[in-house]
Design a protein around this motif. Sequence first.
Motif, PDB file in Angstrom:
ATOM      1  N   GLY A 190      -4.739   0.467   4.441  1.00  0.00           N
ATOM      2  CA  GLY A 190      -5.174   0.060   4.150  1.00  0.00           C
ATOM      3  C   GLY A 190      -4.651  -1.125   2.762  1.00  0.00           C
ATOM      4  N   GLY A 191      -3.798  -1.407   2.951  1.00  0.00           N
ATOM      5  CA  GLY A 191      -3.101  -2.256   2.288  1.00  0.00           C
ATOM      6  C   GLY A 191      -2.870  -3.646   3.181  1.00  0.00           C
ATOM      7  N   SER A 223      -2.461   4.551   2.840  1.00  0.00           N
ATOM      8  CA  SER A 223      -2.862   3.090   2.026  1.00  0.00           C
ATOM      9  C   SER A 223      -2.270   2.094   3.002  1.00  0.00           C
ATOM     10  CB  SER A 223      -1.915   4.525   0.630  1.00  0.00           C
ATOM     11  OG  SER A 223      -1.802   3.012   0.102  1.00  0.00           O
ATOM     12  N   VAL A 252      -5.737   0.183  -3.853  1.00  0.00           N
ATOM     13  CA  VAL A 252      -5.383   0.293  -2.565  1.00  0.00           C
ATOM     14  C   VAL A 252      -5.472   2.147  -2.882  1.00  0.00           C
ATOM     15  CG1 VAL A 252      -4.744   0.715   0.192  1.00  0.00           C
ATOM     16  CG2 VAL A 252      -5.657  -1.481  -0.951  1.00  0.00           C
ATOM     17  N   GLY A 300       1.037  -1.185   0.402  1.00  0.00           N
ATOM     18  CA  GLY A 300       0.163  -0.190   0.165  1.00  0.00           C
ATOM     19  C   GLY A 300       0.759   1.107   0.353  1.00  0.00           C
ATOM     20  N   VAL A 313      -6.172  -4.991   3.757  1.00  0.00           N
ATOM     21  CA  VAL A 313      -6.546  -5.721   2.316  1.00  0.00           C
ATOM     22  C   VAL A 313      -6.108  -6.939   2.105  1.00  0.00           C
ATOM     23  CG1 VAL A 313      -6.327  -5.672  -0.554  1.00  0.00           C
ATOM     24  CG2 VAL A 313      -6.989  -4.130   1.075  1.00  0.00           C
TER      25      VAL A 313
END
Lengths: 333, 261
Positions: free
Chosen positions: A286-287, A283, A264, A73, A290
Amino acid sequence: MSENARYRLVLAVLAALVAVLFAMSLTVGPAAIGFADSIAALFSNDRGAIALIMREIRLPRAILGLMIGATLGLSGAVLQGYLRNPLAEPGLLGISASASLGAVLAIYTGLSAAFPLGLPLAALAGAVLAVFIVQAMAGIRGGTLTIILAGVAVSSFAGAMTSLALNLSPNPFAALEIVFWMLGALTDRSMTHVWLSAPFMLVGWVMLASLGRPLDTLTLGADAAQSMGIGMRRVQFLAVFGTAACVGAATAVAGAIGFVGLVVPHILRPLVGSLPSRLLPASALGGAAVLLAADILVRLIAPSKDLKLGVLTAIVGAPFFLWLVWKTRRAML
Amino acid sequence: MTLLKLDDLSAFLGGRRVVDQVSLAVGEGECVGLIGPNGAGKSSLLRAALGLVAAAGTVEIAGRDASSWSPRQRAQHVAYLPQDHEIAWPVSVERLVALGRAPHRGRFAGLGPRDRTAIEAAMRRMEVDQFRTQPATRLSGGEKARVLIARALAQEAPLLLADEPTGGLDPAHQITLMRLFRALASEGKAVVASLHDLGLAARWCTRLVLIDKGRIVADGPPDTVLNEEALRAVYGVTAFRGEAEGGMVLQPLDIIDTDRQ
């Protein structure tokens, strides 16, 4: 809600999500252990089977999922900001492909069988080689286009050499092992893998995280950024070597995992007001979320089939990306 | 005080010499118009002064050799407005203008009260404060140009180098901008702007520098630089020259057909 308040909320929600998914990753697996038992075993001193499973199998897997997700991310967001191209992703510099080639050569030559850390070390060597080639091609005053082109060239060459290794593979089992490794997975990784990759990833994160402000000014182009006091050589160095350190280490232990670093930053950009410096931490979180979620899913969807993580991220990521492109196209018309 | 001093400055693009041994000094209170036909080397001269292109010769900024400044120190003394209106991400207008404060902020410091004052003043001067929360990429071309000028103003550097700042602006905003440049000059700052509109250059600049084929061919007050001979030789045009409301008026009329002469 003001932009600042929304930014803090986004970070808080993402951090909570990562924490929940990390805990879930620790408690999901073929050995059906209750949530309370598994967490208790993780922190207990006994050496029973449950504690062993938790510490030796699930903990490294969850830690690697967290770190590799954050790496993908963060580096995706940095490269999109640096190259000012929403299609940039961690694999663009040729680092993933070269790290894969290193790993493939280790499997091909039997180095990985002879020496447990042979594979990740060979992959790291591949990443280092790629980054020096890209940096040498781009030079000091090299523009972003040269970097992209050099990355494409290195990727293609590494891909070709990987195909050659498969082509000449003396036995089908080695070929199969190579193919499976390249799909990308977090299964059967140990704490040794964590200790090997963590220092590189941490160094890479620090280098990439320091680029927030410079990337903001790069929104106005390289000339404007330089006139606002940004040293472009330093930015290029940190972006290229920072990506190499963390993405190289991530690929070395988990294979190439696609689409996380591309999708992402796209999803999160509108939520943080598009400012690159704000996109970086969002990010990274978020990465991590995920990748942890995907790694939990592969265990839930097909527990007996050993579904590969990289396959799942690609299957989910590619259509999602298509939808994003469709949406952006409509917004631009 | 001399804010910018160029000595024998040459600039190269792809090995071609596009600025040829230019020497120029700009002091406080000057509003200099850099004029010349397409490809004369105006943009390259500005970029060479900032160290953005390969160049030979010396550049002094605020009395000190520019190569001894760190990029950040230099940014506190010179602001630059590039010709292309590049905005890569849909950042809000307010945040975009705030980028101009980069050279004044600590690495992790937020925006201080001085930064906020500068940002507000710059947005008000360019009349973009009503768009503050809108994404800058969704504005019209002229509005975008004004936002980017506000960004350069927020940098609060004593010297502003602007490449084609009036491009894409309507007449009212062109005049507002030229008035603003004069106001900056009277505050003791200096502006060097490359201009294609000779009418604006003639009326609002305190000094014009005419460039042709990478060399300075004339340097001085507008009415002496923009004489008939120079317009014919450099631009190949005839022009109406006059005076109205206490300032010079210049309107190019026709191209000179060299074959018929």
